[in-house]
Scaffold this active site. Structure first.
Site, mmCIF file in Angstrom:
data_model
loop_
_atom_site.group_PDB
_atom_site.id
_atom_site.type_symbol
_atom_site.label_atom_id
_atom_site.label_comp_id
_atom_site.label_asym_id
_atom_site.label_seq_id
_atom_site.Cartn_x
_atom_site.Cartn_y
_atom_site.Cartn_z
ATOM 1 N N GLU A 250 63.705 32.645 12.476
ATOM 2 C CA GLU A 250 64.439 33.710 11.806
ATOM 3 C C GLU A 250 65.013 33.181 10.501
ATOM 4 O O GLU A 250 65.261 31.977 10.369
ATOM 5 C CB GLU A 250 65.606 34.202 12.684
ATOM 6 N N LYS B 267 67.882 32.300 8.010
ATOM 7 C CA LYS B 267 69.276 31.888 8.222
ATOM 8 C C LYS B 267 70.146 32.599 7.187
ATOM 9 O O LYS B 267 70.208 32.203 6.021
ATOM 10 C CB LYS B 267 69.422 30.374 8.100
ATOM 11 N N ASP C 54 73.144 33.771 4.998
ATOM 12 C CA ASP C 54 74.295 33.055 4.451
ATOM 13 C C ASP C 54 75.501 33.988 4.478
ATOM 14 O O ASP C 54 75.823 34.646 3.494
ATOM 15 C CB ASP C 54 73.990 32.597 3.022
ATOM 16 N N TYR D 166 71.583 37.947 16.033
ATOM 17 C CA TYR D 166 70.548 36.928 16.200
ATOM 18 C C TYR D 166 70.489 36.321 17.602
ATOM 19 O O TYR D 166 69.604 35.515 17.880
ATOM 20 C CB TYR D 166 70.677 35.818 15.159
ATOM 21 N N LYS E 262 67.154 23.544 6.284
ATOM 22 C CA LYS E 262 67.947 23.888 5.107
ATOM 23 C C LYS E 262 67.072 23.763 3.862
ATOM 24 O O LYS E 262 66.381 22.764 3.671
ATOM 25 C CB LYS E 262 69.160 22.967 4.990
ATOM 26 N N CYS F 235 97.836 1.807 -6.286
ATOM 27 C CA CYS F 235 97.686 3.195 -5.827
ATOM 28 C C CYS F 235 98.281 4.149 -6.854
ATOM 29 O O CYS F 235 99.439 3.973 -7.258
ATOM 30 C CB CYS F 235 98.387 3.365 -4.475
ATOM 31 N N CYS G 298 101.612 5.786 -5.174
ATOM 32 C CA CYS G 298 102.833 5.066 -4.781
ATOM 33 C C CYS G 298 102.973 3.703 -5.447
ATOM 34 O O CYS G 298 103.950 2.989 -5.176
ATOM 35 C CB CYS G 298 102.895 4.919 -3.266
ATOM 36 N N CYS H 115 94.797 2.159 0.141
ATOM 37 C CA CYS H 115 96.246 1.978 0.039
ATOM 38 C C CYS H 115 96.766 1.801 1.462
ATOM 39 O O CYS H 115 96.563 2.676 2.310
ATOM 40 C CB CYS H 115 96.904 3.191 -0.621
ATOM 41 N N CYS I 68 103.052 6.103 1.772
ATOM 42 C CA CYS I 68 102.470 6.633 0.533
ATOM 43 C C CYS I 68 102.532 8.163 0.570
ATOM 44 O O CYS I 68 102.031 8.783 1.518
ATOM 45 C CB CYS I 68 101.023 6.176 0.403
#
Length: 670
Positions: A114, A116, A118, A223, A311, A405, A408, A423, A428
């Site tokens: 079938e 697919k 969206d 489906y 896909k 970082c 932080c 980090c 943080c």
């Protein structure tokens, strides 16, 4: 006849006539009357119903215009989980899927294929032919009740052709023409445009006012059948034909394929034709057609072994990388993100794409200002796949990762064996914020209304620094946030309070322990049952649990040894957050010596003493597992009156068979 009886007869006639015309128009695509005549009949029906509301039928087409607005969506627990599918991205992976299926069956299967769609996966429930519930997929186990919005979709029947009790699954979507009209209208009003038809459909069905959904011209294809009472179906192809006869709309491009060669031909035939359709598709769904074969193949933790989704190749486009931005995840990992000149990819405007880590930037020699190729992996996640070095002008700039970082200022470290910089400061602010977003997310505590925007405000205003602080929030604090009125604040406070009753597995996943996903969290919660027992477990005790490896076990032990985590758990306990697993058990028998304990049981035919649903509950309460099809894995068939092909199959396979009298006797004795 009395006057009221005359009115009732006219309402019945109009309802049946309009529903028949709507089915021809929206489901069969074969209109029989002019629009003006259809509108005239609708108007007459509405006037009669307004004057005689007690005579309005449950399947009245006037339901399509939308009812009263809702305050919020109720949660719905799916009796049969709505699992996602594994993916195949090329012909080789399709053939690998076929090989695994044939090895699992020891036989050559046939397939159903079938398009697919969206859109948004939904489930519809009917009792004795009447539409009673429609819900979103959600996390696969729990969705949202959007019945009022789904009633506005003309291709969803409000009453079936037979008084059957059934649950069906399908995809709600917005046709391209409807999407274009919607965006044109929004542009004229100066409103933000929807990125693609999928987002537009999802946004329409999650409107609290059904009248908005009614104006969006949505559609739906069914489906699969989720559950059905008193009906035996042998194949997926047969199930589609059956639901079509009940009045549902199925995709006309669905096809039965005798082998993988026909499947590959079908897939290839759509690679270049997808743009010709009036709706968006992002692939092809391939299912083993025989339901007995599906039963025999079973499931993995995440998806059925008897189905996969091919896909379509991701669309690739070229744009300019104008900057690189760093983000800190909840585990401290520093992730570089490409900031791009906006470009459309697979129907969505893209301005950001993943660069993964510092090593990838070096390997591809990515520079700020470069022309780059990007694509969406599986049509979902944008990523940079190539740098067009031949188009450089000399104005491009090198990029290097910082030593500290950005959130932080703590020193960044690269842990041995890992690619990413990290980090390691547990305080943080970026990690705390991301941890709160994870805690409130759908697969974790699932707090309605507590999204990234609200959490960012709460955290930046220092109202929430830990998950425990969420349960200390007061109305006045929430109402002070941007775009948060009294009603929204009340709903959020109530939603947070409601999650105190969540099962332990939701909390455990929400705590964000490294390597512990939602499935592992549920496995651990089911095994240890309470947070205290889990926190007391050592590595040896943990790795004895199915699917828990040494790496995960070590992470769990180290996490619960941290004073900060112990303090957080204690605070959550004091605030009333549930610390016990309250979900369904896997195979819990009321008597260990029950003759049904541990058996796979199929129930077929009509029972005199109780319904099929009651019989199923009795089997499960005694430790049995009820399935829908007879296979070599079936231990017992319980056959009522007029048992059909399942009884024949059980006899052929030599499976033990009980009649209703034996079933009553055996269950009474235990």
């Amino acid at each position: 006849m009395t006057e009221k009886e005359d009115v009732k007869q006219r309402i019945d006639d109009l309802t049946d006539q309009i529903n028949h015309y709507a089915h021809q128009y929206y489901v069969l695509d074969n209109p029989k009357v002019p629009d003006a005549e259809y509108d005239r009949l609708i108007q007459e029906l509405k006037e009669l119903e307004e004057n005689h509301p007690d005579l309005k039928r449950i399947d009245s087409p006037s339901e399509r215009v939308g009812g009263k607005p809702l305050d919020h969506f109720q949660k719905v627990q799916h009796e049969v989980p709505m699992l996602s599918l594994s993916n195949a991205f090329d012909e080789g992976e399709l053939r690998d899927f076929d090989r695994r299926v044939r090895q699992g069956l020891g036989a050559d299967p046939t397939y159903s294929v079938e398009l697919k769609i969206d859109g948004l996966a939904i489930t519809l429930k009917y009792e004795e032919g009447a539409f009673v519930l429609g819900a979103t997929r959600g996390d696969g186990s729990t969705g949202e009740d959007i019945t009022s919005n789904l009633k506005t979709i003309p291709s969803i029947p409000l009453k079936l052709q037979e008084p059957v009790t059934i649950e069906v699954r399908g995809e709600a979507f917005m046709p391209k023409s409807s999407f274009n009209r919607l965006n044109q209208a929004r542009e004229e009003k100066g409103e933000a445009l929807f990125a693609n038809p999928r987002n537009a459909a999802a946004g329409s069905l999650r409107q609290l006012d059904p009248k908005i959904a009614a104006k969006r011209n949505l559609d739906m294809f069914v489906y699969s059948v989720g559950q059905i009472e008193d009906k035996e179906i042998d194949s997926h192809t047969e199930s589609l034909a059956y639901v079509r006869d009940l009045g549902f709309k199925i995709n006309p491009e669905a096809k039965h394929c005798k082998d993988i060669e026909e499947v590959v031909d079908y897939v290839n035939s759509w690679l270049d034709r997808r743009s010709d359709l009036e709706y968006e598709i992002d692939g092809i769904v391939i299912k083993v057609d025989s339901l007995d074969h599906q039963e025999e193949l079973g499931f993995t933790a995440k998806s059925p072994r008897w189905a996969t989704a091919f896909k379509f190749p991701a669309e690739e486009v070229v744009t300019r990388l104008i900057d690189i931005e760093l983000s800190i995840g909840r585990t401290g990992v520093v992730t570089p993100t490409a900031i791009l000149e906006p470009v459309s990819v697979a129907g969505t405007s893209v301005q950001r794409a993943s660069l993964h880590n510092e090593d990838l930037i070096r390997e591809q020699d990515v520079r700020i200002g470069d022309r780059v190729t990007i694509k969406k992996a599986g049509d979902i996640i944008p990523k940079v796949v190539n740098v067009l070095t031949g188009q450089r002008t000399g104005e491009e700039r090198d990029f290097s990762m910082p030593e500290n970082c950005p959130a932080c200022e703590s020193e960044l470290v690269r842990i041995e064996g890992e690619v990413a910089l990290r980090c390691v400061n547990p305080e943080c602010p970026a990690q705390v914020r991301e941890g709160l977003i994870h805690f409130a997310s759908r697969d974790a505590m699932n707090i309605d209304g507590l999204g990234e925007r609200v959490i960012t405000q709460l955290h930046s205003q220092e109202l929430v620094q830990s998950a425990a602080d969420l349960y200390r929030l007061e109305m006045s604090q929430v109402m002070a946030l941007e775009r948060m009125g009294e009603k929204s604040a009340t709903n959020l406070i109530n939603a947070i309070e409601a999650t105190k009753a969540n099962s332990l597995d939701k909390l455990l996943f929400g705590l964000g322990i490294r390597f512990v996903g939602s499935k592992a969290a549920k496995t651990l919660a089911m095994h240890f049952e309470t947070m205290d027992r889990l926190m007391e477990a050592d590595v040896e005790a943990l790795i004895e649990v199915d699917e828990i490896g040494e790496k995960m076990a070590d992470s769990i032990v180290r996490t619960f040894e941290q004073p900060g985590m112990q303090k957080l758990v204690d605070e959550l306990k004091e605030l009333g957050v549930n610390m016990t697993y309250t979900g369904p058990k896997q195979a819990e028998a009321i008597a260990s010596d029950s003759p049904l304990s541990g058996k796979t049981v199929v129930i077929t035919g009509a029972m005199e003493a109780f319904s099929r649903k009651d019989a199923k509950a009795m089997v499960e309460a005694r430790g049995g597992k009820v399935t829908g099809t007879v296979s070599k894995k079936t231990d017992l068939l319980i056959a009522g009156d007029k048992a059909g092909s399942k009884l024949d199959k059980a006899e052929e396979l030599g499976i033990e068979i009980w009649d209703e009298a034996r079933f009553v006797t055996e269950t009474a004795e235990d």
